[in-house]
Design a protein around this motif. Sequence first.
Motif, PDB file in Angstrom:
ATOM      1  N   ILE A  57      98.304 -87.187  12.389  1.00  0.00           N
ATOM      2  CA  ILE A  57      98.729 -85.723  12.707  1.00  0.00           C
ATOM      3  C   ILE A  57     100.453 -85.880  13.219  1.00  0.00           C
ATOM      4  O   ILE A  57     101.003 -85.425  12.668  1.00  0.00           O
ATOM      5  CB  ILE A  57      98.092 -85.188  13.785  1.00  0.00           C
ATOM      6  CG1 ILE A  57      96.678 -84.731  13.263  1.00  0.00           C
ATOM      7  CG2 ILE A  57      98.735 -83.688  14.270  1.00  0.00           C
ATOM      8  CD1 ILE A  57      95.741 -84.074  14.309  1.00  0.00           C
ATOM      9  N   ARG A  58     100.768 -86.920  13.980  1.00  0.00           N
ATOM     10  CA  ARG A  58     102.077 -87.258  14.331  1.00  0.00           C
ATOM     11  C   ARG A  58     102.934 -87.679  12.989  1.00  0.00           C
ATOM     12  O   ARG A  58     104.030 -86.881  12.802  1.00  0.00           O
ATOM     13  CB  ARG A  58     102.129 -88.223  15.385  1.00  0.00           C
ATOM     14  CG  ARG A  58     103.471 -88.314  16.001  1.00  0.00           C
ATOM     15  CD  ARG A  58     103.579 -89.433  17.062  1.00  0.00           C
ATOM     16  NE  ARG A  58     102.380 -89.234  18.121  1.00  0.00           N
ATOM     17  CZ  ARG A  58     101.502 -90.383  18.198  1.00  0.00           C
ATOM     18  NH1 ARG A  58     101.768 -91.309  17.418  1.00  0.00           N
ATOM     19  NH2 ARG A  58     100.515 -90.395  18.966  1.00  0.00           N
ATOM     20  N   ALA A  59     102.461 -88.228  12.253  1.00  0.00           N
ATOM     21  CA  ALA A  59     102.965 -88.655  10.971  1.00  0.00           C
ATOM     22  C   ALA A  59     103.224 -87.511   9.967  1.00  0.00           C
ATOM     23  O   ALA A  59     104.267 -87.189   9.368  1.00  0.00           O
ATOM     24  CB  ALA A  59     102.321 -89.865  10.222  1.00  0.00           C
ATOM     25  N   ILE A  97     106.902 -80.360  -2.034  1.00  0.00           N
ATOM     26  CA  ILE A  97     106.111 -79.715  -1.224  1.00  0.00           C
ATOM     27  C   ILE A  97     104.640 -79.902  -1.597  1.00  0.00           C
ATOM     28  O   ILE A  97     103.831 -80.146  -1.098  1.00  0.00           O
ATOM     29  CB  ILE A  97     106.562 -78.366  -1.074  1.00  0.00           C
ATOM     30  CG1 ILE A  97     107.739 -78.165  -0.220  1.00  0.00           C
ATOM     31  CG2 ILE A  97     105.372 -77.270  -0.402  1.00  0.00           C
ATOM     32  CD1 ILE A  97     107.675 -78.438   1.389  1.00  0.00           C
ATOM     33  N   ASN A  98     104.441 -79.692  -2.745  1.00  0.00           N
ATOM     34  CA  ASN A  98     102.990 -79.884  -3.500  1.00  0.00           C
ATOM     35  C   ASN A  98     102.440 -81.241  -3.580  1.00  0.00           C
ATOM     36  O   ASN A  98     101.122 -81.386  -3.098  1.00  0.00           O
ATOM     37  CB  ASN A  98     103.178 -79.617  -4.866  1.00  0.00           C
ATOM     38  CG  ASN A  98     103.169 -77.989  -5.301  1.00  0.00           C
ATOM     39  OD1 ASN A  98     103.119 -77.070  -4.272  1.00  0.00           O
ATOM     40  ND2 ASN A  98     104.206 -77.786  -6.231  1.00  0.00           N
ATOM     41  N   ASN A  99     103.446 -82.175  -3.316  1.00  0.00           N
ATOM     42  CA  ASN A  99     102.967 -83.681  -3.146  1.00  0.00           C
ATOM     43  C   ASN A  99     102.649 -83.900  -1.863  1.00  0.00           C
ATOM     44  O   ASN A  99     101.545 -84.468  -1.507  1.00  0.00           O
ATOM     45  CB  ASN A  99     103.971 -84.682  -3.531  1.00  0.00           C
ATOM     46  CG  ASN A  99     104.150 -84.448  -5.252  1.00  0.00           C
ATOM     47  OD1 ASN A  99     103.240 -84.343  -6.071  1.00  0.00           O
ATOM     48  ND2 ASN A  99     105.161 -84.981  -5.377  1.00  0.00           N
ATOM     49  N   PHE A 100     103.314 -83.254  -1.068  1.00  0.00           N
ATOM     50  CA  PHE A 100     103.068 -83.362   0.472  1.00  0.00           C
ATOM     51  C   PHE A 100     101.753 -82.932   0.793  1.00  0.00           C
ATOM     52  O   PHE A 100     100.796 -83.220   1.763  1.00  0.00           O
ATOM     53  CB  PHE A 100     104.199 -82.706   1.428  1.00  0.00           C
ATOM     54  CG  PHE A 100     103.799 -82.800   2.725  1.00  0.00           C
ATOM     55  CD1 PHE A 100     103.871 -84.002   3.350  1.00  0.00           C
ATOM     56  CD2 PHE A 100     103.273 -81.540   3.509  1.00  0.00           C
ATOM     57  CE1 PHE A 100     103.610 -83.769   4.866  1.00  0.00           C
ATOM     58  CE2 PHE A 100     103.124 -81.660   4.533  1.00  0.00           C
ATOM     59  CZ  PHE A 100     103.022 -82.650   5.511  1.00  0.00           C
ATOM     60  N   ASN A 101     101.434 -81.484   0.268  1.00  0.00           N
ATOM     61  CA  ASN A 101     100.246 -80.861   0.736  1.00  0.00           C
ATOM     62  C   ASN A 101      99.074 -81.468   0.132  1.00  0.00           C
ATOM     63  O   ASN A 101      97.903 -81.666   0.639  1.00  0.00           O
ATOM     64  CB  ASN A 101     100.277 -79.228   0.034  1.00  0.00           C
ATOM     65  CG  ASN A 101     101.311 -78.443   0.674  1.00  0.00           C
ATOM     66  OD1 ASN A 101     101.522 -78.722   2.056  1.00  0.00           O
ATOM     67  ND2 ASN A 101     101.832 -77.528   0.301  1.00  0.00           N
ATOM     68  N   LYS A 102      99.144 -82.020  -1.142  1.00  0.00           N
ATOM     69  CA  LYS A 102      98.128 -82.900  -1.665  1.00  0.00           C
ATOM     70  C   LYS A 102      97.702 -84.178  -0.809  1.00  0.00           C
ATOM     71  O   LYS A 102      96.579 -84.577  -0.279  1.00  0.00           O
ATOM     72  CB  LYS A 102      98.415 -83.563  -3.011  1.00  0.00           C
ATOM     73  CG  LYS A 102      98.466 -82.371  -4.150  1.00  0.00           C
ATOM     74  CD  LYS A 102      98.731 -83.011  -5.622  1.00  0.00           C
ATOM     75  CE  LYS A 102      98.938 -81.774  -6.420  1.00  0.00           C
ATOM     76  NZ  LYS A 102      99.500 -82.265  -7.944  1.00  0.00           N
ATOM     77  N   GLU A 107      94.438 -86.695   3.347  1.00  0.00           N
ATOM     78  CA  GLU A 107      94.371 -87.396   4.743  1.00  0.00           C
ATOM     79  C   GLU A 107      93.511 -86.593   5.704  1.00  0.00           C
ATOM     80  O   GLU A 107      92.753 -87.438   6.481  1.00  0.00           O
ATOM     81  CB  GLU A 107      95.813 -87.573   5.520  1.00  0.00           C
ATOM     82  CG  GLU A 107      96.741 -88.404   4.845  1.00  0.00           C
ATOM     83  CD  GLU A 107      96.469 -89.971   4.682  1.00  0.00           C
ATOM     84  OE1 GLU A 107      95.853 -90.312   5.758  1.00  0.00           O
ATOM     85  OE2 GLU A 107      96.659 -90.841   3.733  1.00  0.00           O
ATOM     86  N   ILE A 108      93.487 -85.467   5.331  1.00  0.00           N
ATOM     87  CA  ILE A 108      92.365 -84.753   6.651  1.00  0.00           C
ATOM     88  C   ILE A 108      91.085 -85.087   6.177  1.00  0.00           C
ATOM     89  O   ILE A 108      90.270 -85.371   6.843  1.00  0.00           O
ATOM     90  CB  ILE A 108      92.796 -83.336   6.471  1.00  0.00           C
ATOM     91  CG1 ILE A 108      94.203 -82.852   7.274  1.00  0.00           C
ATOM     92  CG2 ILE A 108      91.771 -82.390   6.852  1.00  0.00           C
ATOM     93  CD1 ILE A 108      94.679 -81.625   6.933  1.00  0.00           C
ATOM     94  N   GLU A 109      90.731 -85.180   4.790  1.00  0.00           N
ATOM     95  CA  GLU A 109      89.591 -85.431   4.345  1.00  0.00           C
ATOM     96  C   GLU A 109      89.071 -86.789   4.809  1.00  0.00           C
ATOM     97  O   GLU A 109      87.789 -87.067   4.741  1.00  0.00           O
ATOM     98  CB  GLU A 109      89.543 -85.361   2.514  1.00  0.00           C
ATOM     99  CG  GLU A 109      89.486 -83.762   2.120  1.00  0.00           C
ATOM    100  CD  GLU A 109      88.418 -83.192   2.721  1.00  0.00           C
ATOM    101  OE1 GLU A 109      87.096 -83.465   2.617  1.00  0.00           O
ATOM    102  OE2 GLU A 109      88.583 -81.751   3.061  1.00  0.00           O
ATOM    103  N   ARG A 115      85.514 -89.719  10.445  1.00  0.00           N
ATOM    104  CA  ARG A 115      84.545 -89.341  11.829  1.00  0.00           C
ATOM    105  C   ARG A 115      83.187 -89.267  11.373  1.00  0.00           C
ATOM    106  O   ARG A 115      82.222 -89.631  12.297  1.00  0.00           O
ATOM    107  CB  ARG A 115      84.907 -87.829  12.098  1.00  0.00           C
ATOM    108  CG  ARG A 115      84.503 -87.508  13.202  1.00  0.00           C
ATOM    109  CD  ARG A 115      85.038 -86.050  13.755  1.00  0.00           C
ATOM    110  NE  ARG A 115      86.128 -86.279  14.677  1.00  0.00           N
ATOM    111  CZ  ARG A 115      86.240 -86.306  15.772  1.00  0.00           C
ATOM    112  NH1 ARG A 115      84.830 -86.291  16.522  1.00  0.00           N
ATOM    113  NH2 ARG A 115      87.434 -86.733  16.603  1.00  0.00           N
ATOM    114  N   SER A 116      82.672 -88.883  10.347  1.00  0.00           N
ATOM    115  CA  SER A 116      81.274 -88.682   9.935  1.00  0.00           C
ATOM    116  C   SER A 116      80.667 -90.114   9.762  1.00  0.00           C
ATOM    117  O   SER A 116      79.493 -90.225  10.286  1.00  0.00           O
ATOM    118  CB  SER A 116      81.144 -87.924   8.559  1.00  0.00           C
ATOM    119  OG  SER A 116      81.550 -86.523   8.653  1.00  0.00           O
TER     120      SER A 116
END
Length: 170
Positions: A57-59, A97-102, A107-109, A115-116
Motif C-alpha cells: 500500500i505504501r508503494a 494511469i491505465n497501466n498503473f490501475n492495472k 497487486e490487490i488481487e 491472505r486466502s
Amino acid sequence: MFKLKKLIFFTILILFLTNHTNADTKTAILDLDYILSNTKIGKNTFKELERIESEKIRALKSEEKNLKNQENKILASKNIISNDDLNKKIKEFQVTINNFNKIKNSEIEKLKKKRSEEILKLLGLINPIIQKYMEENSISIILDKKNVFIANKNNDITKKLIMLIDENLN
C-alpha cells in the motif's frame, strides 16, 4: 384391545429409540475467527500479512503521489505549450494511469490471494488438532459460534483449543 396394546408397544419402542440417538450426539461450539487471530501462530501469520500489505500500500500510494505530481506538471504547462503537445502529453499520461490501475488491481488481487492461501494453510495446521480434541472428548459435531443462535456457554471450547494449538504448534 389388541390394537391398543400394539399402539402402546410401538410408542414405547419409538421413545426408547429416539432417546438413544439423542444421547450419542455431543455438540460443541467454537469461535474460529477468535482462534485464528489469538493463537500464537495465527497472530504471527496475520502480523506478517499486515506487514506485506502495508508495504504494498505504501508503494502504491507513493506511485499515486508521483502520478499526481506528473498530472500537475502537465496542467501547469497547459498555457505554455501548444495544444498538440498538450494533447500528446495528456494521452501519454492516460496510458500511464491505465497501466498503473492495472498494476494496482493486480497487486490487490495478489494480496487477497496470499491472505486466502495463508488462512487455508493455517486452517490446515489447526484442523488435525481440533479433530484430535473431538476424538478424545467424544464430540460428534463442532459448530462455529457465528452460526449458532443460542447455546450453553459450557459447550464453548474456544479457549481450550487455543491452549492446545499453542502447545502443539510451537
